[in-house]
Design a protein around this motif. Structure first.
Motif, mmCIF file in Angstrom:
data_model
loop_
_atom_site.group_PDB
_atom_site.id
_atom_site.type_symbol
_atom_site.label_atom_id
_atom_site.label_comp_id
_atom_site.label_asym_id
_atom_site.label_seq_id
_atom_site.Cartn_x
_atom_site.Cartn_y
_atom_site.Cartn_z
ATOM 1 N N LEU A 194 0.974 -1.258 0.053
ATOM 2 C CA LEU A 194 -0.183 0.170 -0.069
ATOM 3 C C LEU A 194 0.864 1.300 0.058
ATOM 4 O O LEU A 194 1.699 1.387 0.785
ATOM 5 C CB LEU A 194 -0.826 0.095 1.213
ATOM 6 N N GLN A 195 0.828 2.128 -1.041
ATOM 7 C CA GLN A 195 1.792 3.309 -1.012
ATOM 8 C C GLN A 195 0.938 4.634 -0.850
ATOM 9 O O GLN A 195 1.538 5.433 -0.712
ATOM 10 C CB GLN A 195 2.204 3.203 -2.707
ATOM 11 N N ALA A 196 -0.554 4.520 -1.277
ATOM 12 C CA ALA A 196 -1.185 5.762 -0.904
ATOM 13 C C ALA A 196 -1.687 5.935 0.287
ATOM 14 O O ALA A 196 -1.737 5.321 0.913
ATOM 15 C CB ALA A 196 -2.559 5.520 -1.905
ATOM 16 N N GLY A 197 -1.973 7.390 0.644
ATOM 17 C CA GLY A 197 -2.382 7.798 1.911
ATOM 18 C C GLY A 197 -3.674 7.267 2.034
ATOM 19 O O GLY A 197 -4.599 7.149 1.186
ATOM 20 N N GLN A 198 -4.127 6.918 3.418
ATOM 21 C CA GLN A 198 -5.503 6.392 3.746
ATOM 22 C C GLN A 198 -6.585 7.484 3.402
ATOM 23 O O GLN A 198 -7.712 6.971 2.983
ATOM 24 C CB GLN A 198 -5.668 6.035 5.311
ATOM 25 N N LEU A 199 -6.360 8.985 3.295
ATOM 26 C CA LEU A 199 -7.326 9.643 3.317
ATOM 27 C C LEU A 199 -6.750 10.747 2.329
ATOM 28 O O LEU A 199 -5.527 11.278 2.563
ATOM 29 C CB LEU A 199 -7.553 10.458 4.693
ATOM 30 N N THR A 200 -7.543 11.213 1.310
ATOM 31 C CA THR A 200 -6.983 12.130 0.463
ATOM 32 C C THR A 200 -8.333 13.117 0.101
ATOM 33 O O THR A 200 -9.222 12.735 -0.426
ATOM 34 C CB THR A 200 -6.494 11.614 -1.023
ATOM 35 N N TYR A 201 -7.985 14.481 0.574
ATOM 36 C CA TYR A 201 -9.138 15.324 0.289
ATOM 37 C C TYR A 201 -9.160 15.994 -1.261
ATOM 38 O O TYR A 201 -7.916 16.105 -1.857
ATOM 39 C CB TYR A 201 -8.784 16.583 1.048
ATOM 40 N N LEU A 202 -10.201 16.034 -2.066
ATOM 41 C CA LEU A 202 -10.350 16.473 -3.158
ATOM 42 C C LEU A 202 -10.408 18.059 -3.308
ATOM 43 O O LEU A 202 -10.638 18.765 -2.521
ATOM 44 C CB LEU A 202 -11.616 15.993 -4.012
ATOM 45 N N HIS A 234 -15.257 16.593 -0.908
ATOM 46 C CA HIS A 234 -14.987 15.239 -0.702
ATOM 47 C C HIS A 234 -13.895 14.861 -0.356
ATOM 48 O O HIS A 234 -12.846 15.619 -0.538
ATOM 49 C CB HIS A 234 -15.481 14.671 -2.124
ATOM 50 N N PHE A 235 -13.638 13.658 0.144
ATOM 51 C CA PHE A 235 -12.403 12.733 0.261
ATOM 52 C C PHE A 235 -12.602 11.471 -0.297
ATOM 53 O O PHE A 235 -13.860 11.018 -0.411
ATOM 54 C CB PHE A 235 -12.031 13.107 1.709
ATOM 55 N N VAL A 236 -11.152 11.017 -0.728
ATOM 56 C CA VAL A 236 -11.330 9.541 -1.042
ATOM 57 C C VAL A 236 -10.751 8.779 0.217
ATOM 58 O O VAL A 236 -9.588 9.187 0.849
ATOM 59 C CB VAL A 236 -10.464 9.397 -2.419
ATOM 60 N N TRP A 237 -11.349 7.706 0.457
ATOM 61 C CA TRP A 237 -10.914 6.893 1.633
ATOM 62 C C TRP A 237 -10.600 5.412 1.113
ATOM 63 O O TRP A 237 -11.251 5.135 0.225
ATOM 64 C CB TRP A 237 -12.307 6.764 2.466
ATOM 65 N N ILE A 238 -9.467 4.789 1.716
ATOM 66 C CA ILE A 238 -9.049 3.372 1.372
ATOM 67 C C ILE A 238 -9.392 2.561 2.123
ATOM 68 O O ILE A 238 -9.219 2.505 3.317
ATOM 69 C CB ILE A 238 -7.636 3.297 1.179
#
Length: 772
Positions: free
Chosen positions: A357-365, A370-374
């Motif tokens: 897993l390389q991406a952050g758990q939480l990314t705000y758009l 909105h945000f993207v959650w893994i």
């Protein structure tokens, strides 16, 4: 295949036989031979690498740091990857620092928002893994002047950042936060209680850095009014001491290290109001809350403006790390509210980089809404879209495969970009899906594959989502770095590694065989096998298993393996050893259930699977079942011991090489160990059954074991090897033992790697190839 057919059909005439021998001799003569010196003591196989940099705001343009071999300076350069045009933004020959009387080099940099000033990081030194302490200077572009932000005599500075308005700089020094007014030069402390062996402000202790990947522990609010920061108290964490015996009088190195079941640092998140100077802390039930279910604050940052206000977002986790909450803290009122909650049957991961897993758990758009959650809630790692208030909008990706990296959302174009294992666990490819449900942009709904060449693709997308840099590798192909349009169209080769590829061809290395073998419960396990170029299926060869096998990891990937992979080929070509690797249950890229099968019983299922895989391979006519070995490093060193000693291991594995192993999980740190095992107090039997120390008396007389460790390993302590040696001696077992004085977990420096692999090679030749 032709020679095998002739043998089995009994059609080998004398003439054909001598033609075959002559051809084999000619192949051996024309094939370049691998050497340990070339692999481990030279840069012959290092190849070229792409320096990289930071994407500019738009276009195929990066900013990167360019060293000047003639003057020793470093320049900041703007580089158009498509046209090849370069522009020097900062001339490193102008970075003369009067306080030290010399040029300083750019190691890192940050522009002010108006682009008039640049904060330059230089003369850095490591804390543990990374060079996170150094010195900062402010460079004024218009005047060309350079000045330090603080007096070097006061000590190293860490994680300095310009305020949003560019008028101030804050940084960490000696466990406290400081603020410098750039106009007046006045420096004031923002915290004053930081001190060794106790309070830490703005950065982290050993275990948070090692296992959560946290080093920088503070952040400006977007409006510049507040600073949010982590505060830790490590005074109750037991201290661990290593001793450097190379000194005339041995030197002790002591640091706080929480072993499984022991106290962690207390932790909280505070906010400094720069208008009033007031420091307050959010009530997260993690600060001296002994009876609280909460243990960790694993991430923190600032939200975009929500209804005109900025909030501090925080990740709160329980000690077993199977319950995660996203909290919002209001810096004006210090109220905390729960926005999102995630629970798991085994564990949750928020660390990035250690597993796949390389991406952050939480990314705000960028839309501010909105945000993207893994999450792995549906059994596979996927992306979910939420409103900023924690309301789920929809699942963005779905299927029986894992997302391994999230690259962002092109909100204008309406695409979500990510890397995933859709083609299978051995490969990584770039994909996109529409942001909106149903058909989008005239394309059918569902993942669209962008990268096409088989193998592994590591990508970096430009900020405008029009271009990406693709690092493509395969098992026997070193990195090829290209610039591509987002469609996948290749625009330029940035690094081709043509010379290294031509060099490798001279060795005539045989591509690996990828396949599956049954695990102990019949589960198909991913595997590969390396054979010598002159492989003869009518002969019997010794077999060596290379293992790592830890939670979420992989060794069976179609990816360039560098020096270790080439050493495996050396063993095949020069010693006639078949080298295999098998990803046991508990490894990654096959969904949550497969990864968490080993929960609370590390070592047991993995050892069973490695033993079962060795038995399956031993059924092949060309594998000598009496000459099977296993080797690994770190978790792989641990599994080497477990596989040799557990179950049928003593009858299956004749030889084992264990490098830097854990030998009892009670000796390892809290965050990593308890994530997979719970605490020793709650899972005593799991710890006992998962410890190689438990099985020391099972080392068979026929088995040959080489144990290797660096005595200044701050990660897997040398104590593990000492206790294993003691247990083996107490059981009357003979084994070989090599210590690398002053070396850490990586066991490198000087000629160390050459010595290490020469040692292992000789041990394998004596005990696996030609056993007595």
């Amino acid at each position: 295949m032709m020679r095998r057919a002739l043998v089995h059909c009994l059609l080998l005439s004398a003439g054909l036989f001598w033609v075959s021998v002559a051809a084999a001799q000619q192949t051996a003569q024309t094939r370049q031979r691998l050497t340990l010196e070339d692999i481990h003591a030279s840069r012959k196989f290092a190849g070229e690498f792409f320096e990289g940099g930071r994407w500019a705001e738009e276009g195929p343009v990066i900013l990167y740091i360019e060293p000047d071999a003639q003057t020793g300076a470093t320049h900041l350069v703007r580089y158009n990857l498509e046209t090849g045009q370069r522009e020097r933004l900062i001339d490193g020959n102008r970075l003369y620092a009067s306080d030290v009387g010399r040029l300083v080099q750019i190691e890192d940099y940050a522009y002010s928002r108006d682009g008039r000033r640049v904060l330059i990081y230089t003369d850095s030194e490591p804390v543990w893994r990374y060079n996170t302490k150094g010195f900062y200077y402010l460079y004024d572009i218009a005047s060309g002047t350079l000045r330090p932000i603080s007096d070097r005599a006061k000590g190293f500075q860490m994680f300095a950042k310009l305020s949003p308005n560019g008028r101030q700089v804050a940084f960490v020094r000696d466990r406290n936060l400081y603020l410098v007014d750039l106009e007046s030069g006045q420096e004031v402390p923002l915290t004053v209680d930081g001190r060794p062996e106790s309070i830490i402000n703005g950065t982290f202790d050993w275990v948070y850095e090692e296992e959560f990947g946290l080093r920088d522990g503070w952040a400006w609010s977007p409006d510049g009014r507040y600073i949010a920061f982590f505060k830790l108290d490590e005074s109750h964490v037991p201290a661990f001491t290593m001793v450097d015996l190379r000194e005339y009088y041995p030197k002790s190195i002591t640091f706080r290290y929480p072993k499984a079941g022991q106290p962690n640092s207390e932790i909280q998140i505070g906010v400094i109001d720069l208008q009033t100077g007031q420091v307050r802390f959010f009530d997260t039930d993690t600060w001296y809350e002994d009876d609280s279910p909460y243990e960790y604050l694993a991430r923190m940052g600032w939200t975009p403006a929500i209804d005109g206000r900025f909030y501090v977002w925080m990740f709160r986790m329980n000690r077993e790390q199977n319950h995660l909450e996203l909290l919002y803290g209001d810096p004006a009122t210090m109220r905390v509210r729960k926005v999102l909650e995630e629970r798991a049957s085994a564990w949750l991961e928020v660390e990035t980089g250690f597993t796949d897993l390389q991406a952050g758990q939480l990314t705000y758009l960028n839309d501010g809404q909105h945000f993207v959650w893994i999450s792995e809630r549906d059994g596979y790692r996927h992306l979910y879209l939420y409103r900023n208030d924690g309301t789920l909008v929809r699942q963005l990706t779905q299927g029986a495969w894992d997302v391994t990296d999230f690259h962002g959302v092109d909100e204008v174009g309406g695409w979500v970009y990510f890397t995933a294992t859709i083609e299978g666990p051995r490969e990584r490819h770039l994909y996109r899906v529409p942001l909106q449900p149903g058909a989008s942009n005239g394309q059918a709904f569902g993942p669209q594959r962008i990268s096409q060449e088989p193998g592994t693709h590591e990508v970096s997308l430009s900020r405008d989502f029009r271009y990406y840099i693709d690092v493509h590798t395969r098992f026997l192909q070193p990195p090829v770095v290209t610039l591509r349009r987002i469609s996948g169209e290749q625009l330029a080769v940035l690094v081709g590694n043509e010379a290294l590829q031509q060099r490798l061809k001279a060795y005539k290395l045989r591509p690996p065989e990828f396949f599956t073998v049954p695990g102990a419960d019949g589960t198909p396990l991913e595997a590969y096998l390396i054979k010598p170029s002159d492989f003869d299926s009518t002969k019997q060869y010794p077999l060596l298993l290379y293992v790592y096998g830890g939670p979420g990891s992989q060794t069976v990937v179609d990816d360039w393996g560098g020096a270790r992979m080439l050493w495996h080929y050396y063993l095949a070509e020069e010693l006639g050893i078949l080298v295999a690797s098998v990803d046991n249950r508990g490894t990654g890229a096959r969904g949550y259930a497969f990864k968490t099968a080993t929960y609370r019983r590390l070592g047991q299922l993995e050892a069973q699977d490695q033993i079962a895989a060795a038995k399956a391979l031993a059924q092949r006519s060309y594998v000598d079942p009496d000459r099977i070995g296993i080797w690994g490093w770190s978790y792989g060193g641990y599994l080497t011991l477990m596989a040799m000693l557990y179950g049928d291991g003593p009858q299956v594995f004749r030889v084992g090489v264990s490098v830097a192993p854990v030998t009892d999980w009670r000796l390892y740190d809290t965050i990593y160990t308890e994530r997979y095992m719970s605490t020793p107090q709650q899972n005593p039997e799991g710890y006992r059954l998962g410890a190689p120390l438990t099985y020391a008396d099972r080392l068979a007389e026929r088995q040959r074991l080489l144990l290797i460790h660096g005595d200044l390993d701050d990660n897997v302590h040398f104590q593990n090897a000492v206790l294993m040696a003691e247990a083996l001696q107490r059981a009357g077992k003979q084994f070989a033992f090599m210590v690398y004085p002053g070396r850490n977990h990586g066991i490198y420096g000087g000629n160390t790697r050459l010595h290490l692999f020469t040692l292992i090679t000789g041990f394998l030749e004596e005990n696996l190839v030609n056993p007595r």
